[in-house]
Scaffold this motif. Structure first.
Motif, PDB file in Angstrom:
ATOM      1  N   ILE A   1      12.467 -18.870 -12.055  1.00 46.51           N
ATOM      2  CA  ILE A   1      12.162 -20.246 -12.434  1.00 46.51           C
ATOM      3  C   ILE A   1      10.861 -20.700 -11.776  1.00 46.51           C
ATOM      4  CG2 ILE A   1      12.912 -22.633 -12.191  1.00 46.51           C
ATOM      5  CD1 ILE A   1      15.762 -21.696 -12.545  1.00 46.51           C
TER       6      ILE A   1
ATOM      7  N   ILE B   1      18.409 -27.232  -9.985  1.00 50.33           N
ATOM      8  CA  ILE B   1      16.963 -27.239 -10.208  1.00 50.33           C
ATOM      9  C   ILE B   1      16.624 -28.084 -11.428  1.00 50.33           C
ATOM     10  CG2 ILE B   1      14.994 -25.813 -10.856  1.00 50.33           C
ATOM     11  CD1 ILE B   1      16.133 -23.593  -9.137  1.00 50.33           C
TER      12      ILE B   1
ATOM     13  N   ASP C   1      29.708 -20.348 -11.178  1.00 55.57           N
ATOM     14  CA  ASP C   1      29.288 -19.615  -9.986  1.00 55.57           C
ATOM     15  C   ASP C   1      28.017 -20.206  -9.377  1.00 55.57           C
ATOM     16  OD1 ASP C   1      26.982 -18.534 -11.277  1.00 55.57           O
ATOM     17  OD2 ASP C   1      28.281 -17.106 -12.285  1.00 55.57           O
ATOM     18  N   ARG C   2      27.634 -19.679  -8.223  1.00 50.73           N
ATOM     19  CA  ARG C   2      26.522 -20.251  -7.465  1.00 50.73           C
ATOM     20  C   ARG C   2      25.222 -20.217  -8.259  1.00 50.73           C
ATOM     21  NH1 ARG C   2      27.803 -18.373  -2.965  1.00 50.73           N
ATOM     22  NH2 ARG C   2      25.971 -18.114  -1.660  1.00 50.73           N
ATOM     23  N   THR C   3      25.039 -19.168  -9.046  1.00 49.93           N
ATOM     24  CA  THR C   3      23.795 -19.073  -9.816  1.00 49.93           C
ATOM     25  C   THR C   3      23.675 -20.238 -10.786  1.00 49.93           C
ATOM     26  OG1 THR C   3      23.924 -16.669  -9.642  1.00 49.93           O
ATOM     27  CG2 THR C   3      22.412 -17.572 -11.272  1.00 49.93           C
ATOM     28  N   GLN C   4      24.758 -20.491 -11.518  1.00 51.93           N
ATOM     29  CA  GLN C   4      24.740 -21.621 -12.448  1.00 51.93           C
ATOM     30  C   GLN C   4      24.533 -22.936 -11.702  1.00 51.93           C
ATOM     31  OE1 GLN C   4      28.255 -21.555 -14.895  1.00 51.93           O
ATOM     32  NE2 GLN C   4      27.843 -19.492 -15.668  1.00 51.93           N
TER      33      GLN C   4
ATOM     34  N   LEU D   1      22.000 -23.055  -1.078  1.00 49.22           N
ATOM     35  CA  LEU D   1      22.210 -22.235  -2.267  1.00 49.22           C
ATOM     36  C   LEU D   1      20.910 -22.134  -3.052  1.00 49.22           C
ATOM     37  CD1 LEU D   1      25.678 -23.424  -3.662  1.00 49.22           C
ATOM     38  CD2 LEU D   1      25.131 -21.325  -2.439  1.00 49.22           C
ATOM     39  N   SER D   2      20.222 -23.247  -3.155  1.00 47.99           N
ATOM     40  CA  SER D   2      18.998 -23.283  -3.950  1.00 47.99           C
ATOM     41  C   SER D   2      17.870 -22.495  -3.299  1.00 47.99           C
ATOM     42  CB  SER D   2      18.559 -24.728  -4.166  1.00 47.99           C
ATOM     43  OG  SER D   2      19.564 -25.423  -4.858  1.00 47.99           O
TER      44      SER D   2
ATOM     45  N   VAL E   1      16.997 -15.595 -10.049  1.00 44.71           N
ATOM     46  CA  VAL E   1      16.832 -16.729 -10.948  1.00 44.71           C
ATOM     47  C   VAL E   1      15.888 -17.750 -10.339  1.00 44.71           C
ATOM     48  CG1 VAL E   1      18.016 -18.699 -11.963  1.00 44.71           C
ATOM     49  CG2 VAL E   1      19.038 -16.433 -12.090  1.00 44.71           C
ATOM     50  N   ILE E   2      16.046 -17.998  -9.043  1.00 46.58           N
ATOM     51  CA  ILE E   2      15.166 -18.955  -8.373  1.00 46.58           C
ATOM     52  C   ILE E   2      13.718 -18.510  -8.512  1.00 46.58           C
ATOM     53  CG2 ILE E   2      14.514 -19.899  -6.142  1.00 46.58           C
ATOM     54  CD1 ILE E   2      17.510 -19.619  -5.353  1.00 46.58           C
TER      55      ILE E   2
ATOM     56  N   VAL F   1      22.828 -23.396  -8.971  1.00 42.17           N
ATOM     57  CA  VAL F   1      21.418 -23.511  -8.600  1.00 42.17           C
ATOM     58  C   VAL F   1      20.582 -23.903  -9.814  1.00 42.17           C
ATOM     59  CG1 VAL F   1      19.397 -22.209  -7.858  1.00 42.17           C
ATOM     60  CG2 VAL F   1      21.570 -21.943  -6.660  1.00 42.17           C
ATOM     61  N   ILE F   2      20.879 -23.283 -10.947  1.00 44.40           N
ATOM     62  CA  ILE F   2      20.140 -23.607 -12.167  1.00 44.40           C
ATOM     63  C   ILE F   2      20.289 -25.094 -12.472  1.00 44.40           C
ATOM     64  CG2 ILE F   2      20.064 -23.249 -14.663  1.00 44.40           C
ATOM     65  CD1 ILE F   2      21.045 -20.353 -14.097  1.00 44.40           C
TER      66      ILE F   2
ATOM     67  N   GLY G   1      22.504 -18.314 -16.361  1.00 46.63           N
ATOM     68  CA  GLY G   1      23.723 -18.343 -15.570  1.00 46.63           C
ATOM     69  C   GLY G   1      24.815 -17.430 -16.093  1.00 46.63           C
TER      70      GLY G   1
ATOM     71  N   ARG H   1      21.318 -11.987  -7.654  1.00 44.69           N
ATOM     72  CA  ARG H   1      20.934 -12.624  -8.914  1.00 44.69           C
ATOM     73  C   ARG H   1      20.487 -14.063  -8.728  1.00 44.69           C
ATOM     74  NH1 ARG H   1      24.533 -10.580 -11.765  1.00 44.69           N
ATOM     75  NH2 ARG H   1      25.067 -11.877 -13.519  1.00 44.69           N
ATOM     76  N   THR H   2      21.128 -14.764  -7.803  1.00 44.51           N
ATOM     77  CA  THR H   2      20.741 -16.151  -7.595  1.00 44.51           C
ATOM     78  C   THR H   2      19.280 -16.243  -7.158  1.00 44.51           C
ATOM     79  OG1 THR H   2      23.004 -16.645  -6.946  1.00 44.51           O
ATOM     80  CG2 THR H   2      21.343 -18.276  -6.401  1.00 44.51           C
TER      81      THR H   2
END
Lengths: 204, 204
Positions: free
Chosen positions: A199, B199, B190-193, B155-156, A195-196, B195-196, A158, A191-192
């Motif tokens: 993972i 998950i 942010d959105r990435t964090q 988002l995910s 990352v998905i 989503v992490i 993140g 980037r999102t």
DNA sequence: CCCGAGCTATGACAGATGTCACTGTTTTTA
DNA sequence: TAAAAACAGTGACATCTGTCATAGCTCGGG
């Protein structure tokens, strides 16, 4: 009688699997370890015909165990038994000399036959695994470079570009370029999504 | 003799666990299912003293099975056995009437005693689980609203605001507001964090 | 009946993100 | 050795993202 070392962190799974395998008259689980460090200790103290290695473990994971074994010159054949259809990890494991790589949803008979094959000196890869290797072979330009791997790892934690730049001692622009490259290789738009994908496919 | 239904998708784990549990004279695994749909069929055809449910499964997951059971008025006690320390899923499972929730790294004796307790009508929660419940209780304002849940799901999937707005038939600004709200509640930047976190904690 | 919570929306703004083109250096490899 | 990658950097640019203030609507509980 095949002397086996079974390495798996979840007690239930480990005991269950040991029981199942011991039902086969040719197989004997002689020792069990619940993490990588225990596994190394046991490998140093005893000799086995094969080591059954889980990938995800606390303390030291499967790859780490393989690495250490190679450093020590331990030639015990290794069969990786893991939950996830992986990618890089698979390649890394094979490069570190793993002799087989099967998924945990394998049927019991198949696993037993895989063990016997590995002990007999053969290589065992499930079709899901070979499919992946083929795909990889056909599109090598999609492989992430070491630096990109590193950046992807940061992304998966993140971190924003600025922080990645600071951590890796690069300019923010450079990181942006790497990120851009990663997005292209993974065929995603931001980037999102990267990352998905990372993972899900365990690229990290 | 406790009549058990064991539901678990990974063949090795399922067979191994069945073996282990059958070693206990009071427990008898009478049927096994490798996904949620099979489980429902078996539940409809036979009666069990307890159902041991894995959470992550193909076709229909543990929560889905619970939901269907409740809809049908099936009162078979359910003990959830899962790999991950979860959050929302735990709460949802309990709300759907699960009688116990234990992690797969539990010791065998503990699992057996948990099964017996559930059959005896007690509730079984590991301390890791109760800790979480307490934390949740202390900070209820951190719960996502339905809409926020929906947006988090998008988002995910890696959707940008614009696409989410189109899909949910809202303006992009509204989605931005929801996202902002989600970030605050999840305490990320942010959105990435987000989503992490989603998950990892299985908020999705 | 009124208050609060949830949902919707807008506008403005700062900062983050991703792309492109171009330039180098170093390391690998053919 | 010469070509090809990997690595590092810059500057400019368009777009996306997240925040904030503000405001209207609806619905359920006190």
């Amino acid at each position: 009688m095949i002397k086996c070392l079974l390495v798996e962190d979840q007690t239930l799974v480990r005991l269950g699997l040991a029981n199942l395998l011991n039902l086969d008259s040719a197989i004997n689980i002689e020792a069990q370890a619940e993490d990588g460090l225990q596994a190394l200790t046991l490998l140093a103290e005893h000799s086995f015909d094969i080591a059954l290695l889980d990938m995800r473990m606390p303390n030291l994971d499967g790859l780490g165990v393989l690495q250490k074994m190679r450093e020590k010159g331990d030639k015990t054949p290794v069969l990786i038994i893991t939950t996830f259809e992986d990618c890089d990890v698979l390649v890394k494991a094979l490069n570190l000399g793993a002799r087989g790589y099967v998924l945990k949803n394998i049927e019991l008979e198949e696993l037993i036959s895989a063990i016997k094959q590995v002990v007999a000196g053969e290589r065992v890869l499930q079709s899901a695994v070979t499919d992946f290797l083929l795909k990889k072979e056909l599109s090598p330009q999609l492989c992430l470079t070491d630096k990109e791997q590193t950046v992807l790892q940061c992304l998966s934690l993140g971190m924003p570009n600025k922080m990645i730049a600071k951590k890796l001692d690069n300019s923010e622009g450079t990181i942006r370029n790497h990120v851009s490259q990663i997005l292209a290789k993974l065929d995603v738009k931001d980037r999102t999504q990267a990352v998905i994908k990372a993972i899900n496919q365990n690229l990290i």
